[in-house]
Write a protein that holds these residues in place. Sequence first.
Motif, PDB file in Angstrom:
ATOM      1  N   GLN A  38       0.829  -1.208   0.000  1.00  0.00           N
ATOM      2  CA  GLN A  38       0.000   0.000   0.000  1.00  0.00           C
ATOM      3  C   GLN A  38       0.865   1.260   0.000  1.00  0.00           C
ATOM      4  N   ALA A  39       1.932   1.242   0.777  1.00  0.00           N
ATOM      5  CA  ALA A  39       2.818   2.407   0.843  1.00  0.00           C
ATOM      6  C   ALA A  39       3.535   2.627  -0.473  1.00  0.00           C
ATOM      7  N   VAL A  40       3.955   1.536  -1.130  1.00  0.00           N
ATOM      8  CA  VAL A  40       4.608   1.649  -2.438  1.00  0.00           C
ATOM      9  C   VAL A  40       3.672   2.314  -3.432  1.00  0.00           C
ATOM     10  N   ARG A  41       2.403   1.931  -3.410  1.00  0.00           N
ATOM     11  CA  ARG A  41       1.439   2.508  -4.347  1.00  0.00           C
ATOM     12  C   ARG A  41       1.097   3.943  -3.985  1.00  0.00           C
ATOM     13  N   GLN A  42       1.068   4.266  -2.683  1.00  0.00           N
ATOM     14  CA  GLN A  42       0.735   5.627  -2.259  1.00  0.00           C
ATOM     15  C   GLN A  42       1.836   6.625  -2.587  1.00  0.00           C
TER      16      GLN A  42
ATOM     17  N   SER B  19      11.275   9.380 -12.313  1.00  0.00           N
ATOM     18  CA  SER B  19      11.861   8.257 -13.046  1.00  0.00           C
ATOM     19  C   SER B  19      12.652   7.328 -12.131  1.00  0.00           C
ATOM     20  N   HIS B  20      13.323   7.879 -11.107  1.00  0.00           N
ATOM     21  CA  HIS B  20      14.102   7.033 -10.199  1.00  0.00           C
ATOM     22  C   HIS B  20      13.180   6.176  -9.337  1.00  0.00           C
ATOM     23  N   TYR B  21      12.062   6.757  -8.901  1.00  0.00           N
ATOM     24  CA  TYR B  21      11.104   5.967  -8.128  1.00  0.00           C
ATOM     25  C   TYR B  21      10.527   4.855  -8.985  1.00  0.00           C
ATOM     26  N   ALA B  22      10.236   5.146 -10.256  1.00  0.00           N
ATOM     27  CA  ALA B  22       9.695   4.121 -11.149  1.00  0.00           C
ATOM     28  C   ALA B  22      10.669   2.960 -11.292  1.00  0.00           C
ATOM     29  N   LEU B  23      11.954   3.253 -11.355  1.00  0.00           N
ATOM     30  CA  LEU B  23      12.966   2.211 -11.434  1.00  0.00           C
ATOM     31  C   LEU B  23      12.972   1.364 -10.165  1.00  0.00           C
TER      32      LEU B  23
ATOM     33  N   TRP C 115       8.959  -4.931  -7.469  1.00  0.00           N
ATOM     34  CA  TRP C 115       7.970  -5.894  -7.942  1.00  0.00           C
ATOM     35  C   TRP C 115       8.626  -7.081  -8.639  1.00  0.00           C
ATOM     36  N   LEU C 116       9.722  -6.857  -9.322  1.00  0.00           N
ATOM     37  CA  LEU C 116      10.399  -7.949 -10.018  1.00  0.00           C
ATOM     38  C   LEU C 116      10.899  -8.998  -9.018  1.00  0.00           C
ATOM     39  N   PHE C 117      11.517  -8.550  -7.932  1.00  0.00           N
ATOM     40  CA  PHE C 117      11.979  -9.494  -6.912  1.00  0.00           C
ATOM     41  C   PHE C 117      10.804 -10.169  -6.207  1.00  0.00           C
ATOM     42  N   LEU C 118       9.779  -9.383  -5.873  1.00  0.00           N
ATOM     43  CA  LEU C 118       8.661  -9.913  -5.100  1.00  0.00           C
ATOM     44  C   LEU C 118       7.816 -10.904  -5.893  1.00  0.00           C
TER      45      LEU C 118
ATOM     46  N   PRO D  48       2.384 -12.736 -13.033  1.00  0.00           N
ATOM     47  CA  PRO D  48       1.053 -12.134 -12.887  1.00  0.00           C
ATOM     48  C   PRO D  48       0.890 -10.968 -13.863  1.00  0.00           C
ATOM     49  N   GLY D  49      -0.332 -10.749 -14.305  1.00  0.00           N
ATOM     50  CA  GLY D  49      -0.588  -9.655 -15.237  1.00  0.00           C
ATOM     51  C   GLY D  49      -0.128  -8.316 -14.688  1.00  0.00           C
ATOM     52  N   MET D  50      -0.170  -8.177 -13.366  1.00  0.00           N
ATOM     53  CA  MET D  50       0.251  -6.929 -12.733  1.00  0.00           C
ATOM     54  C   MET D  50       1.715  -6.624 -13.011  1.00  0.00           C
ATOM     55  N   LEU D  51       2.556  -7.670 -13.056  1.00  0.00           N
ATOM     56  CA  LEU D  51       3.979  -7.449 -13.294  1.00  0.00           C
ATOM     57  C   LEU D  51       4.215  -6.938 -14.711  1.00  0.00           C
ATOM     58  N   LEU D  52       3.450  -7.439 -15.672  1.00  0.00           N
ATOM     59  CA  LEU D  52       3.581  -6.953 -17.041  1.00  0.00           C
ATOM     60  C   LEU D  52       3.181  -5.483 -17.127  1.00  0.00           C
ATOM     61  N   ASP D  53       2.150  -5.082 -16.361  1.00  0.00           N
ATOM     62  CA  ASP D  53       1.757  -3.669 -16.320  1.00  0.00           C
ATOM     63  C   ASP D  53       2.878  -2.813 -15.739  1.00  0.00           C
ATOM     64  N   GLU D  54       3.546  -3.334 -14.693  1.00  0.00           N
ATOM     65  CA  GLU D  54       4.657  -2.608 -14.079  1.00  0.00           C
ATOM     66  C   GLU D  54       5.825  -2.468 -15.049  1.00  0.00           C
ATOM     67  N   LEU D  55       6.063  -3.503 -15.880  1.00  0.00           N
ATOM     68  CA  LEU D  55       7.138  -3.438 -16.866  1.00  0.00           C
ATOM     69  C   LEU D  55       6.856  -2.339 -17.885  1.00  0.00           C
ATOM     70  N   ARG D  56       5.627  -2.246 -18.343  1.00  0.00           N
ATOM     71  CA  ARG D  56       5.250  -1.188 -19.299  1.00  0.00           C
ATOM     72  C   ARG D  56       5.439   0.191 -18.654  1.00  0.00           C
ATOM     73  N   ARG D  57       5.063   0.285 -17.403  1.00  0.00           N
ATOM     74  CA  ARG D  57       5.205   1.548 -16.678  1.00  0.00           C
ATOM     75  C   ARG D  57       6.682   1.933 -16.563  1.00  0.00           C
ATOM     76  N   TYR D  58       7.520   0.964 -16.226  1.00  0.00           N
ATOM     77  CA  TYR D  58       8.952   1.209 -16.109  1.00  0.00           C
ATOM     78  C   TYR D  58       9.545   1.661 -17.435  1.00  0.00           C
TER      79      TYR D  58
END
Length: 366
Positions: free
Chosen positions: A151-155, A162-166, A172-175, A234-244
């Motif tokens: 929740q804190a990561v998303r908030q 750009s550094h936070y996105a990295l 998420w990649l490790f988790l 998970p589909g969520m990780l693919l969304d995070e990759l696009r975001r990155y």
Amino acid sequence: MHDEELTNPKTMPRQVEGEGTNILDASKAQTWEDVERWLSNYQGHTLRAYKREIKGFVSWILNKSIPDLASVTRNDCREYFSTMSIKKANYAGFVLLSMYRWAIMTGRVKVNPVEGAIPSALGVQTASDIDDEEETSTKFLERKELKLIIQAVRQLESTADSHYALQRWIFWLFLLTGVTRTEISGSRVTGLTGLTCGMMKEEIFQDPNSDLSIKGWCLSVPGINRKLRLVPLPGMLLDELRRYHRYSAELLPDTELNANTSLVIGKGKQPMSDQALYRNVKALGEKVACRLNMLGHESEAAIASQLSPRLLRNTHTYNLIALGVDLHTAAEIAGRSWREVCEIAENVASPRNMFDAFQRCDRSFG
């Protein structure tokens, strides 16, 4: 031996040099100068830890009157590992495997005396079993702790740059995959190239108990033995990759995205180093801790400040087991030894399969 004997080849006892029974050519005998070249591939904490392991090994072979590193046999290695605890042998075995593999690649020796010498109960056959950190802790994030940290990561999105996105992508990649730092960054010593976008692919898993099948994305992770393991994404990780990738244009302009693009891009558009991966996870952990402190979650903030790739990897394994994935499949997906998985698991789950594992992983954070 003194520490200076490990930094200056001239002070290394001559007994560990010279011709051995395992050498290809007397002119290429594995000497301490060769070991120094191998150690030059590392730096920081990893270098100090590896140097300490080699120091212990060299001291032992000198005490056994073994003339040089190239004369060490498989039985010698078995005897050496029997002198230490399971956890110590686990780590020492990985370090010595890497050193002798490098010696084979450079023509110093013919065979690796460490292979097959580590007790099979340890299950040490791949780099995935050992994180680059010299810790073998199986601590993981409990469900409540993980929920608040996520929740804190998303908030923190409102302060995103750009550094936070990295840092968020690395988190998420490790988790969500449980990969190691070495697998992401690659290693010149073991020949691992690092994870790339091209290693993501769609797979179809068949339920062995019915005609049902499921199709989804997986990450094909190469191990040190060139054996691939499939990690459900998970589909969520693919969304995070696009975001990155959207934010990476700010950090790394003119970077072409293709199948050979590293999953985490570092300096020189090369895979990010394992040390940089660790620092980014720690940096995000500090930001999350500050956020949780502001919200009054002091105990969870203290845990967030201790975030590390190892902790996230352990949490991934724990989540697999908590979702009902059987221990054998969890060990296969996470690339971990049976012993490590059993230490994380409180009890054995019901037997399942890759079909069920993918289905459950895809639902866990989607």
